[in-house]
Each structure stands twice: as C-alpha cells, then as structure tokens.
Design a protein around this motif. Sequence first.
Motif, mmCIF file in Angstrom:
data_model
loop_
_atom_site.group_PDB
_atom_site.id
_atom_site.type_symbol
_atom_site.label_atom_id
_atom_site.label_comp_id
_atom_site.label_asym_id
_atom_site.label_seq_id
_atom_site.Cartn_x
_atom_site.Cartn_y
_atom_site.Cartn_z
ATOM 1 N N PHE A 11 0.831 -1.204 0.000
ATOM 2 C CA PHE A 11 0.000 0.000 0.000
ATOM 3 C C PHE A 11 0.867 1.256 0.000
ATOM 4 O O PHE A 11 0.615 2.201 -0.747
ATOM 5 N N ARG A 225 -6.180 4.729 5.587
ATOM 6 C CA ARG A 225 -5.637 4.567 4.244
ATOM 7 C C ARG A 225 -6.166 5.610 3.254
ATOM 8 O O ARG A 225 -5.422 6.102 2.412
ATOM 9 N N ARG A 258 -7.917 0.492 -3.311
ATOM 10 C CA ARG A 258 -7.439 0.686 -1.937
ATOM 11 C C ARG A 258 -8.552 0.411 -0.927
ATOM 12 O O ARG A 258 -8.298 -0.085 0.162
#
Length: 284
Positions: A11, A225, A258
């Motif tokens: 990520f 995130r 994501r």
Amino acid sequence: MRSKNSVRFRFGRNAVMQSVVGGIVASVGLELFLHPHDMIAGGMTGISALVSFHTEGHFGILLLLFNLPLLLLYAFMGKTSALRGVLPGLLAFAGSALLLAPFPAVSGEPVVAALAGGFCLGIGAGLAVKSGGLLDSLGLEKGDRIRPRIFVSSAPFGPKRLFVLCHGAVLVLAGAMMGWERTLYSALACIAAYETSALMLWGFRKTAWVMASKPDEILQEVRRRINMDGEVLSEERYGDEDRRFVLKYSVHVLDIPRFKAAIRHSDAKAEILWINRAVREARR
C-alpha cells in the motif's frame, strides 16, 4: 497468507508511486504550458514561479526552498508519516520541472495553454492528495490529513475562504509584477486546476454497502488509508454471538482498489455490495 507488514508495504509503495506520478503530471502542466507564456499557478507554486521569472532562478529549486519551512515544521512536530507522504511527490514535482524547463511550449495559444496547464496541474495535485501527500504548502483544503490541524482549523473564516484568499493574493501580486493580461490567463488556469482536482478528489463515486463483523477495525483502517469516513446503518444478529453490521461508504472510483484492500485487511469475511450509480458528492 500475506502478513500485515507486506500488505502495508505494498500500500505504501502504491501511494508513493501515485504521488510521484502526480508530481510529474503537474510539472508538465507548468513547464510545457503555463511557464512558457509567463503564467503562474496559485499558492507557493505561483510564488516560486514569480521569483524564478524575475531572478532567472530554477523553478524546481525555488519550489523546494519555499516549501522547506513546512517540511521542517513536520520534522519538528514528529510527523514522519506526513513527511513520507509529502517528499516523494514534491521531489518528483521539482525534479521533473528542472528536466522539462528547457523544452518549448506545447501550444502557442494562451487560452489553450492556460486550460491545458490547469488541467494537468489539477490531475497532478489530485493524485498527490489522494495518495496522502501534497504539492503545494498553501493549498489549504478541508479534511486535509497532512498539514497540522492548526493550519486549517484556526482560520476564523474557514479553510475554503482561506484557500481563495491565499491564491487570490498571489494572483494580485502577479498582476502588479507581470501585467494583468497574463494574470487573467493565470486565473483561468487556476480555476481549471481547482475544478480538475475537485473532480479527482470528490468526483464520480459508487456507493458501497459492507457487511462485516468487525466494523470498528474497518472504519479505522479505511480512515487511515483513504481518509474516508463510513456510516454504520444497522446491526443484524445471526444466533446469540454472531453479529453482522452494515456500513455505508461513498467511494471514489479511483479509490476502489485501496478500499477493497482496506476491507480485506480488516475483516477477511466482510462482504461488499456495490451500487452501480456514479454520483458527484457536493463539495463543502
């Protein structure tokens, strides 16, 4: 099964690449469209360009120097995660601007150059912000997870008006130094950049309903995130101990990979139901 560390590394790597691509695209808009016509963008980017025009200094170096106080503030406050998000995009922005500076303008028409340059700048800035970084320390925006909160929360008239005030002041300064005709083209480029970045950040979305047994973990991971909050709609029981919660998210189409990764990381048994309807969220 992949470890949490490997998922986080992938990520982080994807976010860095997105920020770097954003910096390169933004520099294309500036060096191949705006700067050859003596047009500028707003914020610290515009100030760097003004100084570059009148001192014959390199724009990329000046951009780093003028953003240095913000980076030092991050280091002083111990915001190392913010630094990791800011530095790749900013370095790519400045470095690619140095490489592109010798190239001639792509278009000789000022209106076309203003629109195309603003379009590229908006895409680059949007990509950088979505990856957790930024390209301009004066681009104050609501919901920013990078800058210290005092930058946006202490403004007596709100972050959006402060944003307009900062960029308007740079354009007025440009008008006094360079003439108002070029400044009007620069204002057109700023509008194009702002609208394009807004489309990148808040544009076309899909509604996602998530059924999960670990809602707190999902809410926290998605917030970390993607900087996005969800809504817990209901709770359902399947037996005495099995509880499932329904969460609702409005997810930008560029954030879907994501978002899925965050859900899988938080609750491997979670189920996602997508509403295939693109909506444009009202900007606040």
